[in-house]
Write a protein that holds these residues in place. Structure first.
Motif, PDB file in Angstrom:
ATOM      1  N   UNK B  48       0.821  -1.208   0.000  1.00 53.03           N
ATOM      2  CA  UNK B  48       0.000   0.000   0.000  1.00 53.03           C
ATOM      3  C   UNK B  48       0.853   1.255   0.000  1.00 53.03           C
ATOM      4  N   UNK B  49       1.910   1.227   0.830  1.00 54.72           N
ATOM      5  CA  UNK B  49       2.758   2.404   0.925  1.00 54.72           C
ATOM      6  C   UNK B  49       3.473   2.673  -0.393  1.00 54.72           C
ATOM      7  N   UNK B  50       4.037   1.627  -1.020  1.00 56.88           N
ATOM      8  CA  UNK B  50       4.808   1.865  -2.238  1.00 56.88           C
ATOM      9  C   UNK B  50       3.917   2.272  -3.399  1.00 56.88           C
ATOM     10  N   UNK B  51       2.669   1.765  -3.423  1.00 59.87           N
ATOM     11  CA  UNK B  51       1.766   2.193  -4.487  1.00 59.87           C
ATOM     12  C   UNK B  51       1.489   3.681  -4.357  1.00 59.87           C
ATOM     13  N   UNK B  52       1.249   4.124  -3.137  1.00 56.85           N
ATOM     14  CA  UNK B  52       0.844   5.512  -2.945  1.00 56.85           C
ATOM     15  C   UNK B  52       2.046   6.454  -3.063  1.00 56.85           C
ATOM     16  N   UNK B  53       3.240   6.020  -2.656  1.00 58.36           N
ATOM     17  CA  UNK B  53       4.361   6.968  -2.664  1.00 58.36           C
ATOM     18  C   UNK B  53       5.191   6.877  -3.942  1.00 58.36           C
ATOM     19  N   UNK B  62      -4.427   2.404  -3.802  1.00 54.04           N
ATOM     20  CA  UNK B  62      -3.401   1.751  -2.996  1.00 54.04           C
ATOM     21  C   UNK B  62      -4.042   0.732  -2.053  1.00 54.04           C
ATOM     22  N   UNK B  63      -5.235   1.080  -1.571  1.00 60.46           N
ATOM     23  CA  UNK B  63      -5.954   0.138  -0.707  1.00 60.46           C
ATOM     24  C   UNK B  63      -6.269  -1.146  -1.470  1.00 60.46           C
ATOM     25  N   UNK B  64      -6.775  -0.968  -2.713  1.00 59.20           N
ATOM     26  CA  UNK B  64      -7.116  -2.139  -3.530  1.00 59.20           C
ATOM     27  C   UNK B  64      -5.859  -2.949  -3.827  1.00 59.20           C
ATOM     28  N   UNK B  65      -4.768  -2.235  -4.163  1.00 58.00           N
ATOM     29  CA  UNK B  65      -3.511  -2.921  -4.451  1.00 58.00           C
ATOM     30  C   UNK B  65      -3.033  -3.725  -3.258  1.00 58.00           C
ATOM     31  N   UNK B  66      -3.117  -3.128  -2.070  1.00 57.64           N
ATOM     32  CA  UNK B  66      -2.663  -3.820  -0.861  1.00 57.64           C
ATOM     33  C   UNK B  66      -3.512  -5.052  -0.606  1.00 57.64           C
ATOM     34  N   UNK B  67      -4.835  -4.906  -0.806  1.00 50.26           N
ATOM     35  CA  UNK B  67      -5.741  -6.030  -0.560  1.00 50.26           C
ATOM     36  C   UNK B  67      -5.415  -7.175  -1.518  1.00 50.26           C
ATOM     37  N   UNK B  68      -5.282  -6.843  -2.815  1.00 53.83           N
ATOM     38  CA  UNK B  68      -4.997  -7.884  -3.807  1.00 53.83           C
ATOM     39  C   UNK B  68      -3.631  -8.511  -3.553  1.00 53.83           C
ATOM     40  N   UNK B  69      -2.643  -7.670  -3.312  1.00 56.88           N
ATOM     41  CA  UNK B  69      -1.287  -8.168  -3.096  1.00 56.88           C
ATOM     42  C   UNK B  69      -1.216  -9.094  -1.899  1.00 56.88           C
ATOM     43  N   UNK B  70      -1.815  -8.666  -0.784  1.00 54.86           N
ATOM     44  CA  UNK B  70      -1.755  -9.485   0.428  1.00 54.86           C
ATOM     45  C   UNK B  70      -2.510 -10.794   0.225  1.00 54.86           C
ATOM     46  N   UNK B  71      -3.638 -10.729  -0.506  1.00 60.00           N
ATOM     47  CA  UNK B  71      -4.404 -11.953  -0.751  1.00 60.00           C
ATOM     48  C   UNK B  71      -3.572 -12.942  -1.562  1.00 60.00           C
ATOM     49  N   UNK B  72      -2.892 -12.429  -2.596  1.00 60.17           N
ATOM     50  CA  UNK B  72      -2.057 -13.308  -3.417  1.00 60.17           C
ATOM     51  C   UNK B  72      -0.907 -13.910  -2.610  1.00 60.17           C
ATOM     52  N   UNK B 201      -4.458  -7.288   4.199  1.00 60.69           N
ATOM     53  CA  UNK B 201      -3.998  -6.128   3.441  1.00 60.69           C
ATOM     54  C   UNK B 201      -4.699  -4.858   3.877  1.00 60.69           C
ATOM     55  N   UNK B 202      -6.009  -4.988   4.060  1.00 57.34           N
ATOM     56  CA  UNK B 202      -6.815  -3.848   4.514  1.00 57.34           C
ATOM     57  C   UNK B 202      -6.318  -3.344   5.870  1.00 57.34           C
ATOM     58  N   UNK B 203      -6.148  -4.319   6.790  1.00 55.66           N
ATOM     59  CA  UNK B 203      -5.675  -3.963   8.130  1.00 55.66           C
ATOM     60  C   UNK B 203      -4.289  -3.348   8.056  1.00 55.66           C
ATOM     61  N   UNK B 204      -3.448  -3.907   7.165  1.00 56.33           N
ATOM     62  CA  UNK B 204      -2.084  -3.415   7.053  1.00 56.33           C
ATOM     63  C   UNK B 204      -2.031  -1.952   6.675  1.00 56.33           C
ATOM     64  N   UNK B 205      -2.876  -1.556   5.700  1.00 51.95           N
ATOM     65  CA  UNK B 205      -2.858  -0.158   5.263  1.00 51.95           C
ATOM     66  C   UNK B 205      -3.268   0.770   6.406  1.00 51.95           C
TER      67      UNK B 205
END
Lengths: 293, 290
Positions: B48-53, B62-72, B201-205
């Motif tokens: 999430x952080x790297x997508x946004x920064x 970034x939230x969606x990216x984090x969710x998908x990434x963590x799920x994978x 992922x959601x919690x992580x963000x």
């Protein structure tokens, strides 16, 4: 030469703690993530005794062991009495390890997070070696006693063991106290080897190292964990890798061992001349066309 | 002051609940504590952080990216590390040790490659506090709470209303019977890990926004594990209630008593809870299988 001498002394000290933990994790089947706390208790108790009160070294070591054993009673009594599931118990030990560290950082006699410098140097290589041999020998007898057989029964099937009349609480408690006392002894040796201790030295990283060594060496073997902890300390020293890569490797080793060989390097075997010659015999039989195991 | 502490506590509790859901989902099916979940949460925060920064994308992306990434990542985790053991029907202690190994491995991998920097998310929620009955309430706390409760409710609906959700619930009661009735277990386990990872992922963000992103942030997830235990491992409402209770108690302890004993307090609470109520508040009591 001094360097190799030092590495070997550290290996001997850690063997004491690992063999103790192997009784608890390997033979009784309970997973601990906080055994570094017992090392910390032993280290601080004995160091404070020799530093502030000038107690003889061996007596201080013994008192450190006793202290670690007593504290393990405080941890074990509620958790083992309630017959917690393995993972619940693991998280309880994790919390216990943290709690001990926080307390050590806030007590005045331990001088808080700054640590305790200037402890006398009593642990030489021969001393550490003698203690390591002594603990391995004691543990071997411990495991071959009635208690040890009971512990293995509890690990294999706690319900069946209970049916057969084994007091689960007593067996688990005894092996926890034994492992804690070994941890306390190792801590005491460690403090008088490094001459300086700090609460940061006894974090969950150390607990992880001990537990990884037991799992990698073989849950149900004494010589396996000894071999594993020696490799865990010696290999990074030889390769001169950074501390963090060492931890990456521990994690990977745990996963690979569980996936490919859950019984560990040595399995349920002990490293002995008899066993080695048996392997060679088996191999020759295999070559002759017999069906190997 | 009291109301402010209450809202902070509830919002931390909401994040704990989001994380605890992941533990509970996996536990309800496979009956082991997935200690690698905390690391998945940490990696989700990094994604999430790297997508946004780095890519300058918006917060929802970034939230969606984090969710998908963590799920994978969670799916990869189960495929590479757990499935050989599950197929072999190993004892749950072995799965737990593997999970510990995965978590140690990934956490230190991040340490070695990305370093121990603390990364702070750019300002997403306005710093100015809302005035509410004379106390300051931060928009971050409020949105974290709302977000976690809404998403957990959505998961609840999914488990109740859909066919897949029914299959998951069936498997959590009895895996053998469920698979006899035609549920593909390998796929189901994959889906459960995908869901757990997505919530991670959601919690992580949110965790990253609140406490910054760093390699050992997975440590906080031990608290989420405690929350899951308090509520009863394997129970979804239990995870929510446990999370909220723990968040509230911790915040009140650190505000009114002392913040140094906060962690000691949580860990001793879990021991007390396990001794008195081993199944937690909402969990089923699991008998030892003979």
């Amino acid at each position: 030469m001094d360097y190799i001498y030092g590495v070997m002394a550290v290996i001997c000290i850690e063997i004491v703690a690992t063999v103790g933990l192997s009784v608890f994790t390997g033979f009784t089947g309970l997973f601990s993530l906080g055994h570094a706390a017992f090392m910390a208790i032993g280290a601080y108790t004995s160091a404070i005794l020799t530093y502030f009160y000038h107690v003889p070294f061996v007596l201080a070591l013994l008192l450190g062991m006793v202290m670690a054993g007593l504290v393990s009673l405080i941890l074990g009594f509620p958790t083992l009495r309630a017959k917690l599931r393995g993972d619940y118990f693991a998280i309880a030990t994790l919390g216990f390890g943290e709690a001990v560290r926080v307390i050590l950082e806030n007590l005045s006699i331990t001088q808080g997070a700054r640590g305790l410098p200037g402890i006398k140097h009593f642990t030489t290589l021969p001393v550490a070696f003698i203690f390591a041999v002594l603990v391995v020998w004691l543990t071997k007898n411990f495991i071959w006693s009635k208690f040890g057989r009971n512990a293995i029964a509890v690990r294999e099937d706690s319900v069946a063991a209970e049916m057969a009349g084994i007091d689960l609480f007593k067996v688990r408690m005894l092996s926890l106290v034994y492992s804690a006392m070994c941890g306390g002894l190792a801590g005491g040796l460690f403090a008088h080897y490094l001459n300086f201790i700090q609460p940061v030295m006894f974090t969950s990283i150390l607990s992880t190292q001990l537990t990884s060594a037991v799992v990698a060496g073989g849950m149900g073997s004494i010589t396996g964990p000894v071999l594993a902890i020696a490799l865990f300390i010696a290999v990074p020293e030889v390769l001169r890798v950074a501390n963090m890569w060492r931890l990456v490797a521990y994690g990977l080793i745990l996963v690979l061992i569980m996936v490919f060989r859950p019984s560990g390097i040595m399995g349920y075997h002990e490293l002995s001349f008899e066993w080695i010659s048996k392997i060679f015999k088996k191999n020759t039989r295999n070559k002759a066309g017999g069906k190997g195991i | 002051m009291f109301l402010q502490t209450l809202v902070t506590g509830l919002s931390i509790g909401g994040i704990y609940a989001l994380m605890a859901v992941g533990y509970s989902l996996v536990f309800s099916i496979l009956n082991f504590s997935n200690f690698a979940h905390g690391t998945i949460i940490m990696l989700g925060a990094y994604i999430g952080y790297f997508i946004i920064s780095s890519f300058n994308l918006s917060f929802p992306l970034s939230l969606i990216g984090a969710v998908l990434g963590a799920a994978l990542l969670a799916l990869l985790n189960v495929e590479l590390a757990y499935s050989p053991l599950i197929n072999r029907r190993s004892p749950s202690l072995y799965l737990m040790i593997t999970a510990m190994g995965v978590s140690i491995f990934l956490e230190n991998m991040v340490y070695v490659t990305l370093g121990s920097h603390f990364y702070a998310f750019p300002e997403i929620f306005k710093q100015s506090n809302l005035k509410f009955f004379g106390s300051d309430i931060s928009p971050l706390d409020l949105s974290a709470l709302v977000f976690s409760l809404v998403s957990i409710y959505a998961l609840h609906l999914f488990l109740i209303k859909t066919k897949l959700g029914t299959a998951i619930r069936a498997a959590s009661y009895d895996m053998t019977t469920a698979s006899l009735n035609g549920v593909n277990m390998t796929r189901l386990i994959g889906i459960v890990f995908l869901l757990a990872g997505a919530f991670g992922g959601l919690a992580g963000v949110f965790l990253g926004i609140k406490y910054m992103v760093y390699p050992t942030m997975g440590w906080i997830t031990n608290k989420a594990y405690i929350a899951a235990v308090i509520g009863g491992l394997g129970s979804l409402p239990g995870a929510v209630i446990g999370g909220l209770i723990l968040g509230l108690l911790e915040t009140f302890v650190s505000v009114y008593i002392s913040s140094t004993i906060r962690d000691v307090f949580s860990f001793s609470m879990v021991i007390i809870f396990l001794v008195i109520l081993p199944a937690g508040l909402m969990g089923r009591h699991l008998e030892e299988k003979v």
